[in-house]
Design a protein around this motif. Structure first.
Motif, PDB file in Angstrom:
ATOM      1  N   GLU A 180      99.323  64.075  43.637  1.00 18.20           N
ATOM      2  CA  GLU A 180      98.022  63.687  44.170  1.00 18.20           C
ATOM      3  C   GLU A 180      97.969  62.181  44.467  1.00 18.20           C
ATOM      4  O   GLU A 180      97.486  61.770  45.518  1.00 18.20           O
ATOM      5  CB  GLU A 180      96.917  64.085  43.189  1.00 18.20           C
ATOM      6  CG  GLU A 180      96.848  65.602  43.028  1.00 18.20           C
ATOM      7  CD  GLU A 180      95.551  66.093  42.373  1.00 18.20           C
ATOM      8  OE1 GLU A 180      95.372  67.309  42.303  1.00 18.20           O
ATOM      9  OE2 GLU A 180      94.725  65.246  41.947  1.00 18.20           O
ATOM     10  N   LYS A 181      98.509  61.394  43.550  1.00 15.42           N
ATOM     11  CA  LYS A 181      98.477  59.928  43.753  1.00 15.42           C
ATOM     12  C   LYS A 181      99.289  59.528  44.983  1.00 15.42           C
ATOM     13  O   LYS A 181      98.889  58.690  45.774  1.00 15.42           O
ATOM     14  CB  LYS A 181      99.070  59.227  42.516  1.00 15.42           C
ATOM     15  CG  LYS A 181      98.057  59.109  41.376  1.00 15.42           C
ATOM     16  CD  LYS A 181      98.573  58.196  40.292  1.00 15.42           C
ATOM     17  CE  LYS A 181      99.594  58.929  39.443  1.00 15.42           C
ATOM     18  NZ  LYS A 181     100.141  58.144  38.342  1.00 15.42           N
TER      19      LYS A 181
ATOM     20  N   GLN B  92      97.640  60.515  48.264  1.00 12.53           N
ATOM     21  CA  GLN B  92      96.609  59.543  48.659  1.00 12.53           C
ATOM     22  C   GLN B  92      97.246  58.284  49.240  1.00 12.53           C
ATOM     23  O   GLN B  92      96.755  57.722  50.224  1.00 12.53           O
ATOM     24  CB  GLN B  92      95.730  59.206  47.458  1.00 12.53           C
ATOM     25  CG  GLN B  92      94.772  60.345  47.148  1.00 12.53           C
ATOM     26  CD  GLN B  92      93.747  59.987  46.105  1.00 12.53           C
ATOM     27  OE1 GLN B  92      94.085  59.322  45.126  1.00 12.53           O
ATOM     28  NE2 GLN B  92      92.509  60.409  46.312  1.00 12.53           N
TER      29      GLN B  92
ATOM     30  N   GLU C 114      96.704  56.658  52.915  1.00 16.12           N
ATOM     31  CA  GLU C 114      96.404  55.242  53.139  1.00 16.12           C
ATOM     32  C   GLU C 114      97.338  54.635  54.180  1.00 16.12           C
ATOM     33  O   GLU C 114      96.917  53.903  55.065  1.00 16.12           O
ATOM     34  CB  GLU C 114      96.535  54.462  51.823  1.00 16.12           C
ATOM     35  CG  GLU C 114      95.196  53.944  51.333  1.00 16.12           C
ATOM     36  CD  GLU C 114      95.157  53.773  49.833  1.00 16.12           C
ATOM     37  OE1 GLU C 114      96.187  53.341  49.262  1.00 16.12           O
ATOM     38  OE2 GLU C 114      94.113  54.094  49.239  1.00 16.12           O
TER      39      GLU C 114
ATOM     40  N   SER D 279      91.177  64.209  47.369  1.00 22.70           N
ATOM     41  CA  SER D 279      90.213  63.521  48.227  1.00 22.70           C
ATOM     42  C   SER D 279      90.873  62.444  49.080  1.00 22.70           C
ATOM     43  O   SER D 279      91.905  61.867  48.701  1.00 22.70           O
ATOM     44  CB  SER D 279      89.085  62.937  47.389  1.00 22.70           C
ATOM     45  OG  SER D 279      89.634  62.038  46.457  1.00 22.70           O
ATOM     46  N   LEU D 280      90.269  62.196  50.238  1.00 20.72           N
ATOM     47  CA  LEU D 280      90.785  61.139  51.120  1.00 20.72           C
ATOM     48  C   LEU D 280      90.416  59.787  50.514  1.00 20.72           C
ATOM     49  O   LEU D 280      89.300  59.620  50.037  1.00 20.72           O
ATOM     50  CB  LEU D 280      90.133  61.236  52.496  1.00 20.72           C
ATOM     51  CG  LEU D 280      90.515  62.377  53.408  1.00 20.72           C
ATOM     52  CD1 LEU D 280      89.866  62.182  54.783  1.00 20.72           C
ATOM     53  CD2 LEU D 280      92.017  62.479  53.569  1.00 20.72           C
ATOM     54  N   PRO D 281      91.326  58.824  50.567  1.00 20.03           N
ATOM     55  CA  PRO D 281      91.019  57.517  49.964  1.00 20.03           C
ATOM     56  C   PRO D 281      89.822  56.846  50.642  1.00 20.03           C
ATOM     57  O   PRO D 281      89.091  56.090  49.999  1.00 20.03           O
ATOM     58  CB  PRO D 281      92.305  56.713  50.160  1.00 20.03           C
ATOM     59  CG  PRO D 281      93.170  57.493  51.076  1.00 20.03           C
ATOM     60  CD  PRO D 281      92.695  58.903  51.097  1.00 20.03           C
TER      61      PRO D 281
ATOM     62  N   CYS E 245      88.713  66.321  51.536  1.00 24.17           N
ATOM     63  CA  CYS E 245      90.051  66.365  50.940  1.00 24.17           C
ATOM     64  C   CYS E 245      91.076  66.605  52.043  1.00 24.17           C
ATOM     65  O   CYS E 245      90.741  66.973  53.169  1.00 24.17           O
ATOM     66  CB  CYS E 245      90.142  67.444  49.875  1.00 24.17           C
ATOM     67  SG  CYS E 245      89.979  69.100  50.523  1.00 24.17           S
TER      68      CYS E 245
END
Ligand code: MSP
Length: 517
Positions: A101-102, A105, A109, A218-220, A226
């Motif tokens: 997940e990290k 994201q 970005e 979720s979108l940053p 998401c």
């Protein structure tokens, strides 16, 4: 540093338990990984679970579970099933893992920074089974039903973030044209090329989180949305290797395995993997995988698999077959029965026939005859080779196998590889029938020749089992131990004619594949 080999399977949806389709790709990847390890290549084998998206949210709701509860319970079925089938994956990624997940994201970005994503509005038809928007013309063509599942398409209208996919069309076309090995088999490559010629629209890559029970990444830049499940899922192949690097989590070293050598998929997910995926990588400035190979689909007993028809080759059915015939027999069957890339049919009759012909009467019988005769005539010690044995046809078949193995694996031609193994088995069984060692054993003047014949047989069986090891790790090890050989074995070292040492003691004979009636 030796050669590197990175192989992936699709990550499987956790809305349902594993079946033959999932097992097929995963066994193929396992055989390749084991083969490359046996050749001394640095190997990484990734599989995993695709846990977000409408499919999972709906399936969870139907069962009265949260999506996480469903994912946590079903993912275990996959993990346990892979252990049961002796799958040697190096990693298992879940898209709900924090590490994924990290990184996902961070990927989003990067795409935003590169102006690859913009906000728009999506209105149109959605295939919930495939998790895919469908164009108006494609929807009309199929009477507003899914081309894959036949279920009605759903009308969607919502604000969405878009990836500038259309911008990459020319580059992708040029890449596919310049790299014939990128999409395999050839027919699939042509399919993609002709569909690409029709044009490419930008891709909606976000969904409203509220509509998904808040289950997604979720979108940053927009916490109400998401990442679209396919973008989420495709990125697993690089997030699992530690891309992009964030923090110190110790897995960055795996990035050396990128670009993937081979990504195995089923034909239904070709477009995602050969269009969305490479364009996403180009947008991130990451090199493209070497080969995406799309295999065919299994039907069962002549019909499309379905639970209501009772012909579904589920985890339970496969487990029962493995318990009866051995898991190695199942691994062998799926890759032997159908050329990889083509569609195939599973039937119990075909399974039993292959088992009896190739395994019980073939390699199993050859091993038993050889070990028994050496036991009886040479006190269970490998005899001396002898030129008068007339073993040239056997040696030639062995050399043909050795020469063909690498190229066959390189092209995922598993059945061609196994054909060569079978040719060697047949040549050796025939050699025994023709030379009649049991008659020669009665004549003391023929002792040297008899030894030479049995040496050649033992050497052939050794090679047969060594080359079968990636497909049948348990049975190959059992068979080799009957020849007095212990693992682990490196194919690049043992794949040569004439390596058995005369005088070496054999182990105990036992039936490798008992005949089934
Ligand atoms: N989650 C996506 C893949 C994401 S990869 C970034 C997905 N999952 S799936 O569980 O529905 O299917 C996984 C694989 O199983 C696909 O490659 C599909 O082709 C394969 N099969 C499903 N049924 C099959 C057969 N009957 N026969 C052979 N393979 C089949 O799609």
């Amino acid at each position: 540093m030796g050669q590197k080999f990175y192989v992936t399977t699709p990550i499987y949806y956790v809305n349902d338990s594993p079946h033959i389709g999932h097992a097929y790709t995963t066994i193929a990847a396992d055989v390749l990984a084991r083969y490359h390890r046996a050749c001394g290549h640095q190997t990484w084998f990734l599989t995993g679970a695709d846990e977000h998206g409408v499919k999972i949210v709906k399936a969870a709701a139907e069962k009265g579970l949260t999506p996480r509860q469903l994912a946590d319970s079903v993912v275990v079925h996959f993990q346990e099933f892979w252990k049961f089938l002796n799958i040697s994956n190096d990693d298992f990624i879940r898209t709900s893992d924090a590490r994924h997940e990290k990184r996902l994201q961070a990927i989003m970005e990067r795409l935003l920074q590169r102006d690859q994503v913009y906000q728009g509005k999506y209105e149109g038809w959605y295939d919930e089974g495939q998790e895919e928007f469908v164009t108006e013309s494609a929807a009309r063509e199929n009477q507003y039903q899914s081309a894959i599942s036949g279920k009605p398409l759903v009308r969607y209208s919502e604000p969405s973030w878009f990836f500038r996919l259309s911008q990459w069309r020319e580059k992708l076309l040029a890449y596919i044209q310049a790299h014939p090995e990128f999409i395999r088999p050839e027919s699939r490559r042509n399919e993609v090329l002709s569909k690409l010629a029709d044009g490419l629209e930008d891709l909606s890559i976000s969904r409203s989180l509220a509509k998904l029970d808040n289950w997604g990444v979720s979108l940053p830049n927009d916490p109400t949305h998401c990442v679209y499940v396919w973008i989420d899922a495709l990125s697993n192949y690089i997030t699992a290797l530690g891309y992009p690097p964030i923090g110190q989590e110790g897995d960055q070293g795996r990035w050396d395995f990128w670009p993937a050598s081979l990504q195995l998929i089923g034909k239904d997910i070709l477009w995602f993997h050969t269009v969305y995926w490479p364009c996403l990588l180009m947008a991130l400035d990451v090199p493209l995988p070497r080969t995406i190979f799309a295999h065919g689909w299994w039907t069962s007993e002549g019909k499309k698999m379905s639970k209501s028809l009772g012909n579904f080759v589920s985890r339970e059915v496969i487990t029962e077959l493995c318990n009866e015939y051995s898991r190695d027999a199942f691994r062998y069957f799926v890759l032997r029965e159908v050329p990889f890339g083509a569609d195939g049919d599973f039937s119990r009759q075909a399974f039993q026939l292959r088992y009896n012909v190739d395994l019980a009467n073939g390699v199993g019988n050859l091993l038993a005859r050889t070990v028994n005769m050496i036991g009886r005539y040479f006190q269970a010690q490998v005899p001396q080779p002898d030129p008068s044995a007339g073993a040239q046809p056997v040696q030639q078949a062995a050399e043909a196998l050795i020469a063909a193995a690498g190229p066959a694996m390189e092209q995922c031609r598993f059945n061609a590889y196994l054909d060569k193994v079978q040719d060697l088995v047949n040549a050796t069984n025939k050699f025994i029938d023709v030379t009649e060692p049991f008659k020669l054993a009665k004549d003391a003047t023929q002792r040297q020749r008899l030894g030479g014949i049995l040496y050649a047989c033992a050497e052939a069986v050794r090679l047969v089992l060594s080359y079968l090891e990636p497909f049948m790790p348990d049975k190959a090890a059992e068979g080799l131990s009957q020849l007095g050989l212990a693992g682990p074995r490196r194919l690049d070292q043992v794949g040569r004619w004439g390596l058995l040492t005369p005088g070496q003691a054999l182990g105990k004979a036992a039936m490798l594949f008992p005949r089934k009636l």
